[in-house]
Design a protein around this motif. Sequence first.
Motif, PDB file in Angstrom:
ATOM      1  N   ILE A 174       0.845  -1.204   0.000  1.00  0.00           N
ATOM      2  CA  ILE A 174       0.000   0.000   0.000  1.00  0.00           C
ATOM      3  C   ILE A 174       0.875   1.246   0.000  1.00  0.00           C
ATOM      4  CG2 ILE A 174      -1.592   1.370   1.422  1.00  0.00           C
ATOM      5  CD1 ILE A 174      -2.949  -1.287   2.172  1.00  0.00           C
ATOM      6  N   GLY A 175       1.934   1.225   0.788  1.00  0.00           N
ATOM      7  CA  GLY A 175       2.860   2.366   0.792  1.00  0.00           C
ATOM      8  C   GLY A 175       3.489   2.596  -0.571  1.00  0.00           C
ATOM      9  N   LEU A 176       3.902   1.523  -1.222  1.00  0.00           N
ATOM     10  CA  LEU A 176       4.495   1.653  -2.553  1.00  0.00           C
ATOM     11  C   LEU A 176       3.484   2.124  -3.588  1.00  0.00           C
ATOM     12  CD1 LEU A 176       6.772  -1.530  -2.583  1.00  0.00           C
ATOM     13  CD2 LEU A 176       7.488   0.860  -2.409  1.00  0.00           C
ATOM     14  N   VAL A 177       2.268   1.581  -3.529  1.00  0.00           N
ATOM     15  CA  VAL A 177       1.214   2.011  -4.463  1.00  0.00           C
ATOM     16  C   VAL A 177       0.886   3.480  -4.239  1.00  0.00           C
ATOM     17  CG1 VAL A 177      -1.250   1.737  -5.018  1.00  0.00           C
ATOM     18  CG2 VAL A 177       0.220  -0.268  -4.863  1.00  0.00           C
TER      19      VAL A 177
ATOM     20  N   ILE B 260      -5.647  -2.107  -6.167  1.00  0.00           N
ATOM     21  CA  ILE B 260      -4.386  -2.446  -6.845  1.00  0.00           C
ATOM     22  C   ILE B 260      -3.431  -3.099  -5.847  1.00  0.00           C
ATOM     23  CG2 ILE B 260      -2.311  -1.470  -7.913  1.00  0.00           C
ATOM     24  CD1 ILE B 260      -4.163   0.600  -9.252  1.00  0.00           C
ATOM     25  N   ALA B 261      -3.358  -2.569  -4.641  1.00  0.00           N
ATOM     26  CA  ALA B 261      -2.495  -3.161  -3.617  1.00  0.00           C
ATOM     27  C   ALA B 261      -2.944  -4.574  -3.278  1.00  0.00           C
ATOM     28  CB  ALA B 261      -2.484  -2.291  -2.365  1.00  0.00           C
ATOM     29  N   SER B 262      -4.245  -4.812  -3.286  1.00  0.00           N
ATOM     30  CA  SER B 262      -4.737  -6.163  -2.984  1.00  0.00           C
ATOM     31  C   SER B 262      -4.390  -7.147  -4.095  1.00  0.00           C
ATOM     32  CB  SER B 262      -6.243  -6.151  -2.738  1.00  0.00           C
ATOM     33  OG  SER B 262      -6.967  -6.053  -3.950  1.00  0.00           O
ATOM     34  N   VAL B 263      -4.352  -6.669  -5.324  1.00  0.00           N
ATOM     35  CA  VAL B 263      -3.962  -7.535  -6.444  1.00  0.00           C
ATOM     36  C   VAL B 263      -2.484  -7.922  -6.323  1.00  0.00           C
ATOM     37  CG1 VAL B 263      -3.613  -7.574  -8.949  1.00  0.00           C
ATOM     38  CG2 VAL B 263      -5.731  -6.662  -8.009  1.00  0.00           C
ATOM     39  N   LEU B 264      -1.669  -7.012  -5.816  1.00  0.00           N
ATOM     40  CA  LEU B 264      -0.228  -7.236  -5.724  1.00  0.00           C
ATOM     41  C   LEU B 264       0.214  -7.938  -4.436  1.00  0.00           C
ATOM     42  CD1 LEU B 264       0.960  -3.764  -7.066  1.00  0.00           C
ATOM     43  CD2 LEU B 264       0.846  -5.928  -8.324  1.00  0.00           C
ATOM     44  N   SER B 265      -0.687  -8.073  -3.456  1.00  0.00           N
ATOM     45  CA  SER B 265      -0.318  -8.628  -2.144  1.00  0.00           C
ATOM     46  C   SER B 265      -0.955  -9.994  -1.925  1.00  0.00           C
ATOM     47  CB  SER B 265      -0.800  -7.719  -1.015  1.00  0.00           C
ATOM     48  OG  SER B 265      -0.366  -6.416  -1.184  1.00  0.00           O
ATOM     49  N   PRO B 266      -0.152 -10.996  -1.579  1.00  0.00           N
ATOM     50  CA  PRO B 266      -0.741 -12.290  -1.226  1.00  0.00           C
ATOM     51  C   PRO B 266      -1.399 -12.217   0.152  1.00  0.00           C
ATOM     52  CG  PRO B 266       1.632 -12.350  -0.944  1.00  0.00           C
ATOM     53  CD  PRO B 266       1.302 -11.016  -1.545  1.00  0.00           C
ATOM     54  N   GLY B 267      -2.570 -12.815   0.283  1.00  0.00           N
ATOM     55  CA  GLY B 267      -3.272 -12.829   1.563  1.00  0.00           C
ATOM     56  C   GLY B 267      -4.105 -11.593   1.842  1.00  0.00           C
ATOM     57  N   PHE B 268      -4.156 -10.680   0.908  1.00  0.00           N
ATOM     58  CA  PHE B 268      -4.959  -9.452   1.055  1.00  0.00           C
ATOM     59  C   PHE B 268      -5.862  -9.369  -0.163  1.00  0.00           C
ATOM     60  CE2 PHE B 268      -4.887  -4.635   0.366  1.00  0.00           C
ATOM     61  CZ  PHE B 268      -6.003  -4.432   1.156  1.00  0.00           C
ATOM     62  N   THR B 269      -7.167  -9.367   0.079  1.00  0.00           N
ATOM     63  CA  THR B 269      -8.144  -9.381  -1.005  1.00  0.00           C
ATOM     64  C   THR B 269      -9.186  -8.294  -0.791  1.00  0.00           C
ATOM     65  OG1 THR B 269      -7.887 -11.776  -1.120  1.00  0.00           O
ATOM     66  CG2 THR B 269      -9.767 -10.843  -2.262  1.00  0.00           C
ATOM     67  N   VAL B 270      -9.494  -7.589  -1.864  1.00  0.00           N
ATOM     68  CA  VAL B 270     -10.595  -6.632  -1.864  1.00  0.00           C
ATOM     69  C   VAL B 270     -11.542  -7.087  -2.967  1.00  0.00           C
ATOM     70  CG1 VAL B 270     -11.275  -4.240  -2.228  1.00  0.00           C
ATOM     71  CG2 VAL B 270      -9.174  -4.753  -1.007  1.00  0.00           C
ATOM     72  N   ALA B 271     -12.780  -7.369  -2.603  1.00  0.00           N
ATOM     73  CA  ALA B 271     -13.747  -7.963  -3.520  1.00  0.00           C
ATOM     74  C   ALA B 271     -14.527  -6.922  -4.306  1.00  0.00           C
ATOM     75  CB  ALA B 271     -14.695  -8.873  -2.746  1.00  0.00           C
ATOM     76  N   GLY B 272     -13.846  -5.953  -4.885  1.00  0.00           N
ATOM     77  CA  GLY B 272     -14.530  -4.980  -5.725  1.00  0.00           C
ATOM     78  C   GLY B 272     -14.231  -3.550  -5.321  1.00  0.00           C
ATOM     79  N   LEU B 273     -14.825  -2.634  -6.086  1.00  0.00           N
ATOM     80  CA  LEU B 273     -14.561  -1.209  -5.853  1.00  0.00           C
ATOM     81  C   LEU B 273     -15.238  -0.700  -4.581  1.00  0.00           C
ATOM     82  CD1 LEU B 273     -13.225   1.356  -6.859  1.00  0.00           C
ATOM     83  CD2 LEU B 273     -15.272   1.827  -8.201  1.00  0.00           C
ATOM     84  N   LEU B 274     -16.466  -1.123  -4.312  1.00  0.00           N
ATOM     85  CA  LEU B 274     -17.165  -0.631  -3.114  1.00  0.00           C
ATOM     86  C   LEU B 274     -16.460  -1.041  -1.814  1.00  0.00           C
ATOM     87  CD1 LEU B 274     -19.511   1.011  -2.050  1.00  0.00           C
ATOM     88  CD2 LEU B 274     -20.887  -1.064  -2.042  1.00  0.00           C
ATOM     89  N   PRO B 275     -16.070  -2.323  -1.647  1.00  0.00           N
ATOM     90  CA  PRO B 275     -15.281  -2.643  -0.449  1.00  0.00           C
ATOM     91  C   PRO B 275     -13.947  -1.897  -0.415  1.00  0.00           C
ATOM     92  CG  PRO B 275     -16.166  -4.643  -1.398  1.00  0.00           C
ATOM     93  CD  PRO B 275     -16.455  -3.537  -2.376  1.00  0.00           C
ATOM     94  N   GLY B 276     -13.354  -1.657  -1.584  1.00  0.00           N
ATOM     95  CA  GLY B 276     -12.115  -0.877  -1.620  1.00  0.00           C
ATOM     96  C   GLY B 276     -12.340   0.554  -1.179  1.00  0.00           C
ATOM     97  N   LEU B 277     -13.452   1.141  -1.633  1.00  0.00           N
ATOM     98  CA  LEU B 277     -13.794   2.514  -1.256  1.00  0.00           C
ATOM     99  C   LEU B 277     -14.093   2.606   0.236  1.00  0.00           C
ATOM    100  CD1 LEU B 277     -14.485   5.407  -2.179  1.00  0.00           C
ATOM    101  CD2 LEU B 277     -16.787   4.604  -2.630  1.00  0.00           C
ATOM    102  N   LEU B 278     -14.968   1.734   0.734  1.00  0.00           N
ATOM    103  CA  LEU B 278     -15.294   1.746   2.165  1.00  0.00           C
ATOM    104  C   LEU B 278     -14.069   1.378   3.003  1.00  0.00           C
ATOM    105  CD1 LEU B 278     -18.806   0.036   2.125  1.00  0.00           C
ATOM    106  CD2 LEU B 278     -18.282   2.455   2.461  1.00  0.00           C
ATOM    107  N   GLY B 279     -13.298   0.409   2.518  1.00  0.00           N
ATOM    108  CA  GLY B 279     -12.098  -0.004   3.233  1.00  0.00           C
ATOM    109  C   GLY B 279     -11.075   1.103   3.342  1.00  0.00           C
TER     110      GLY B 279
END
Length: 117
Positions: free
Chosen positions: A40-43, A77-96
Amino acid sequence: MIHFLLTWLVTAVSLLITANIVNGFIVTNFTAALIAAVVIGLVNAVIRPILIVLTLPLTILTLGLFLFVVNGISIWIASVLSPGFTVAGLLPGLLGSIVLTLVAGIINFVVERVVQS
């Protein structure tokens, strides 16, 4: 160096707390949270500024509200690049991203008070 390590740990703990609050925001374990915090820091350092420049007209048109969407995309994008970290779409990413910012801010405030005393 201590400040960097504390920020890294605070972000990892904030990710775990956010995963418990937001559905679709999944962190499997603490190691995954540590890796995700670095990613996340790198992104945020590399990709997010490019996204901000590319979406500047839309950001101006929405009076800055589109930056929330840019934050959600950055988390995704960070979730795509990180193993063990998943975001299931834009809305969870936005709220997260919103919850992560609030949780990290509160934890940083507490840690700074403890370190100063």
